[in-house]
Motif scaffolding. Structure first.
Motif, PDB file in Angstrom:
ATOM      1  N   PRO A 189       1.336  -0.760  -0.268  1.00  0.00           N
ATOM      2  CA  PRO A 189      -0.207   0.275  -0.070  1.00  0.00           C
ATOM      3  C   PRO A 189       1.648   1.132   0.069  1.00  0.00           C
ATOM      4  CG  PRO A 189      -0.554  -1.593   1.577  1.00  0.00           C
ATOM      5  CD  PRO A 189       0.672  -1.769   1.076  1.00  0.00           C
ATOM      6  N   ASN A 198      -3.866   2.758  -4.906  1.00  0.00           N
ATOM      7  CA  ASN A 198      -3.410   3.636  -4.071  1.00  0.00           C
ATOM      8  C   ASN A 198      -2.117   1.784  -2.890  1.00  0.00           C
ATOM      9  OD1 ASN A 198      -4.928   5.012  -2.308  1.00  0.00           O
ATOM     10  ND2 ASN A 198      -6.533   3.689  -3.020  1.00  0.00           N
ATOM     11  N   THR A 199      -1.641   1.371  -4.275  1.00  0.00           N
ATOM     12  CA  THR A 199      -0.881   0.457  -4.040  1.00  0.00           C
ATOM     13  C   THR A 199       0.699   0.445  -5.153  1.00  0.00           C
ATOM     14  OG1 THR A 199      -1.565  -0.898  -5.754  1.00  0.00           O
ATOM     15  CG2 THR A 199      -2.313  -1.906  -4.117  1.00  0.00           C
ATOM     16  N   SER A 259       3.015   2.768   3.699  1.00  0.00           N
ATOM     17  CA  SER A 259       3.452   1.638   4.267  1.00  0.00           C
ATOM     18  C   SER A 259       4.317   1.945   4.724  1.00  0.00           C
ATOM     19  CB  SER A 259       3.111   0.577   3.610  1.00  0.00           C
ATOM     20  OG  SER A 259       3.806  -0.252   2.728  1.00  0.00           O
ATOM     21  N   GLN A 277      -5.669  -5.218   1.509  1.00  0.00           N
ATOM     22  CA  GLN A 277      -6.742  -4.060   0.775  1.00  0.00           C
ATOM     23  C   GLN A 277      -7.754  -4.210   2.820  1.00  0.00           C
ATOM     24  OE1 GLN A 277      -8.535  -4.869  -2.115  1.00  0.00           O
ATOM     25  NE2 GLN A 277      -7.293  -3.931  -3.509  1.00  0.00           N
ATOM     26  N   ASP A 298      -5.390  -0.901  -8.588  1.00  0.00           N
ATOM     27  CA  ASP A 298      -5.626   0.023  -7.470  1.00  0.00           C
ATOM     28  C   ASP A 298      -4.455   1.385  -6.873  1.00  0.00           C
ATOM     29  OD1 ASP A 298      -5.966   0.332  -4.932  1.00  0.00           O
ATOM     30  OD2 ASP A 298      -6.056  -1.405  -4.637  1.00  0.00           O
TER      31      ASP A 298
END
Length: 319
Positions: free
Chosen positions: A181, A253-254, A184, A230, A251
């Motif tokens: 993510p 967000n990754t 992270s 997730q 995605d």
């Protein structure tokens, strides 16, 4: 128009051996009152199959490719041309490499580009393809059952697979990395600490992660792992960077991070008893390398999504 066959190959269960054992139990010496036979001498343990230790290279193309519609008489390519379509085993769930476009309903991706190139070389029309959607576990079996002509489905060349599959010269490298993510703080496997990384069960990826001493969770597929990430249940997902790039594109967000944990190579899978098709496909791939279309396909799908963009691999042959 391309025909699509999404059905998985049928699985057959053999019960004859069980019935035969039941028949022996009813008609053996003990059933007639005769004394049981003396115990058989202990048999020698079965000799284990020789370990696969070396990946062999593919078969060299033979001369210039014949023109579409002029395949050599009696060849595998001539049989495909007579049928009027190439039958190709592919995936429909790997974004960027092999996926179903929700807007058009058609299949697209870097693997599909290779299928279309082969069809065009044999039939003179890249759309004359019957696509058979295969799960990972079905790829080699579909070839063994002669259900497909070729498999182009993130198919990694391994020594064990070469017992039943003949591969083309690899056309794309892949590297095992991490999907994490955003925010992270994970840049490398060392940053995981005691947090868990997820991958597909029974994969070579799992072996690599466990050998690194990491905390590993396994699930049937990489998308399942992404869902767990997730939900915050695992800290990272590990797989081939080509596959992870498609997931990251879906995605935002990754992102894909980290050094290469293991390297592999993707190739076209075919039947071992059709070496003429193997040589032909290698000729098709050589032309795609030479005219730049193979590199252009990789740039189309992976620019801005994978750094660096995979470069086509130079061919190496065993003959």
């Amino acid at each position: 128009m391309s025909a699509v066959n999404p059905r998985r190959p049928a699985v057959y269960v053999v019960v004859g051996a069980v019935l035969a054992l039941g028949s022996l139990a009813l008609t053996g010496p003990g059933a007639t009152g005769a004394p049981p036979p003396p115990p058989a001498a202990a048999s020698e343990p079965a000799t284990p199959a020789p370990q696969c230790t070396e990946v062999r290279e593919s078969l060299r193309p033979q001369g210039q490719l014949p023109a579409p519609g002029a395949m050599p008489a009696g060849s595998t390519m001539a049989a495909i041309a007579e049928r009027g379509r190439l039958i190709a085993g592919v995936d429909q769930g790997k974004f960027l490499s092999g996926y179903r476009d929700p807007l058009t309903g058609g299949l697209d991706g870097s693997d599909i580009d290779i299928v279309r190139r082969i069809a065009d070389a044999i039939l003179g029309d890249p759309d004359r393809v019957q696509y058979v959607v295969l799960n990972i576990a079905d790829r080699a079996a579909a070839l063994e059952r002669d259900q497909v002509d070729v498999v182009v489905n993130s198919f990694t060349v391994t020594c064990a697979r070469q017992r039943t599959v003949e591969f083309s010269a690899p056309f794309m490298p892949a590297e095992q990395r991490l999907l994490v993510p955003l925010g992270s703080g994970i840049e490398e496997v060392a940053d995981l600490g005691d947090r868990t990384v997820c991958t597909s069960v029974g994969s070579t990826t799992e072996i690599v992660l466990r050998d690194l001493g990491l905390q590993v969770s396994t699930l049937p597929g990489i998308p399942d792992c992404v869902l767990e990430m997730q939900r915050g249940r695992v800290a990272a997902v590990s797989s081939d960077d080509v596959i992870l790039a498609g997931l990251a594109a879906q995605d935002p967000n990754t992102r894909v991070v980290g050094r290469t944990l293991a390297s592999t190579r993707y190739a076209v899978g075919m039947r071992p008893d059709e070496p003429d098709l193997v040589r032909f496909v290698n000729g098709v791939l050589e032309e795609a390398r030479a005219d730049g279309s193979l590199a252009a396909s990789n740039r189309r799908w992976y620019t801005g999504r994978l750094d660096p963009v995979p470069a086509p691999l130079p061919p190496v042959y065993r003959d």
